[in-house]
Design a protein around this motif. Structure first.
Motif, mmCIF file in Angstrom:
data_model
loop_
_atom_site.group_PDB
_atom_site.id
_atom_site.type_symbol
_atom_site.label_atom_id
_atom_site.label_comp_id
_atom_site.label_asym_id
_atom_site.label_seq_id
_atom_site.Cartn_x
_atom_site.Cartn_y
_atom_site.Cartn_z
ATOM 1 N N UNK A 339 -10.903 8.076 2.090
ATOM 2 C CA UNK A 339 -9.712 7.381 1.608
ATOM 3 C C UNK A 339 -9.642 5.981 2.190
ATOM 4 N N UNK A 340 -8.829 5.149 1.549
ATOM 5 C CA UNK A 340 -8.512 3.826 2.086
ATOM 6 C C UNK A 340 -7.011 3.813 2.331
ATOM 7 N N UNK A 341 -6.616 3.452 3.547
ATOM 8 C CA UNK A 341 -5.183 3.348 3.848
ATOM 9 C C UNK A 341 -4.678 2.031 3.279
ATOM 10 N N UNK A 342 -3.735 2.099 2.362
ATOM 11 C CA UNK A 342 -3.218 0.888 1.716
ATOM 12 C C UNK A 342 -2.106 0.235 2.544
ATOM 13 N N UNK A 343 -1.705 0.892 3.626
ATOM 14 C CA UNK A 343 -0.602 0.396 4.450
ATOM 15 C C UNK A 343 -1.167 -0.289 5.688
ATOM 16 N N UNK A 344 -0.733 -1.523 5.918
ATOM 17 C CA UNK A 344 -1.285 -2.276 7.053
ATOM 18 C C UNK A 344 -0.326 -2.404 8.238
ATOM 19 N N UNK A 345 0.962 -2.202 7.997
ATOM 20 C CA UNK A 345 1.934 -2.367 9.079
ATOM 21 C C UNK A 345 1.593 -1.432 10.248
ATOM 22 N N UNK A 346 1.648 -1.989 11.448
ATOM 23 C CA UNK A 346 1.284 -1.241 12.661
ATOM 24 C C UNK A 346 2.128 0.026 12.818
#
Ligand code: ZN
Ligand code: ZN
Length: 352
Positions: A339-346
């Motif tokens: 999978x690719x995590x589309x969320x970047x916020x820490x």
């Protein structure tokens, strides 16, 4: 659009239907691009016709693609174009969208065709996201992250939940709109998973849960973060770590072919093992696309299996009545390799 209509036509053959009446506006948008408020689509094995009323006759000229277009009286169901059902013996209708009143209206007019209440075939097609769709979801998520970064600067004692939600909405409105009712839940309110932003004023020691997402060009995003105003209690700090660990347990098993319920159970079993399972009362996640809640469902009762092209949320939470709660939600895109995590916020514990 043509490919999507073809895929539906293929599904009709499999379901032994001669035609399908699409009444959900989201499904109609997916199939032909229409973004207005009144539309209906008839798809037979060889034809696709879109219907709307006078108000949209200009708009559809450029917007609607891949099918014939017709303008009817405003109540599309009262004056149904029965003559276009020639050769259609079994017409599927979307049982989760068509109201009973409209179903009866259709039944009064349609004599020679059998109406078959059917499952949502277009929703099933919508599950597999194309790279273009994923790019739109990512775009919505970037805007969500920018709005979140801005609102963090406003967090201080005395500010209300509503102040924060209005700022988020203001940011969203530059590009689109909120995809769902913005959740800003502080202190003991954070123990309610779906609390709306209210008039409660922030104070030191509060946890603050933001569950936010916007819709841009039709596509939604969905993210949750819990942050703290001043030092949290030891109990809430431990809960934060537990929820983050639970999310990681679930992420670790995500790949195509894995039963959705096992992803839910990966997080749930972890929280059960450390005694927090009873405070995690909702399911782990859901698909995201044109709607914020779509297929598949990551739930312990789900009988679906993860597939390449799924975009799903992973959102464990722990809610302690009277004390607060923590939820952490990311959106991931299932690929051949995982999978690719589309969320970047820490997700690092943030104390403001
Ligand atoms: Zn959410
Ligand atoms: Zn969600």
């Amino acid at each position: 659009m043509v490919n999507r209509i073809r895929a539906l036509q293929k599904a009709l053959t499999e379901k032994k239907l001669d035609g399908y009446l699409v009444t959900s506006l989201t499904n109609i948008r997916y199939l032909c691009g229409f973004t207005g408020s009144n539309g209906m689509m008839l798809v037979t094995r060889s034809r696709a016709i879109f219907y709307t009323d006078f108000r949209y006759q200009e708009q559809v000229k450029t917007e609607v693609k891949g099918c014939a277009k017709r303008v009817l009286e405003r109540d599309l169901y009262a004056g149904f174009p029965v003559e276009e059902l020639k050769g259609v013996r079994r017409l599927g209708v979307e049982k989760s969208h068509l109201t009973l009143a409209r179903f009866e209206l259709l039944r009064q007019q349609i004599k020679k065709t059998k109406l078959i209440p059917s499952e949502d075939l277009v929703l099933q097609l919508r599950r597999k996201k194309s790279p273009q769709e994923v790019a739109l979801i990512e775009n919505a998520q970037r805007v969500t992250e920018q709005a979140f970064a801005r609102v963090l600067k406003l967090i201080k004692p005395g500010v209300t939940e509503k102040d924060l939600s209005l700022e988020i909405e203001f940011q969203f409105r530059h590009f689109g709109e909120p995809a769902f009712g913005i959740i800003v839940a502080s202190g003991e309110n954070a123990a309610k998973p779906h609390a709306r932003a209210g008039n409660r004023r922030l104070k030191r020691g509060d946890c603050i849960t933001f569950d936010i997402g916007c819709r841009i060009d039709g596509y939604c995003s969905d993210m949750t973060r819990t942050v703290f105003l001043g030092k949290p209690s030891e109990e809430l700090r431990q809960v934060y770590e537990a929820v983050l660990n639970a999310q990681n347990e679930a992420l670790a098993v995500i790949k195509p072919g894995v039963p959705c319920k096992l992803v839910d159970l990966a997080a749930r079993d972890y929280l059960n093992r450390i005694g927090l399972g009873k405070f995690f009362g909702h399911s782990l996640g859901h698909g995201v696309g044109l709607e914020v809640h779509e297929e598949p469902r990551l739930a312990k009762t789900s009988n679906q299996t993860l597939e390449v092209g799924d975009v799903v949320t992973v959102e464990p939470g722990v809610y302690l009545p009277g004390k607060g709660g923590v939820r952490i939600e990311d959106m991931v895109y299932v690929t051949r390799k995982g999978f690719i995590d589309l969320t970047r916020t820490s997700k690092k514990l943030l104390i403001l």
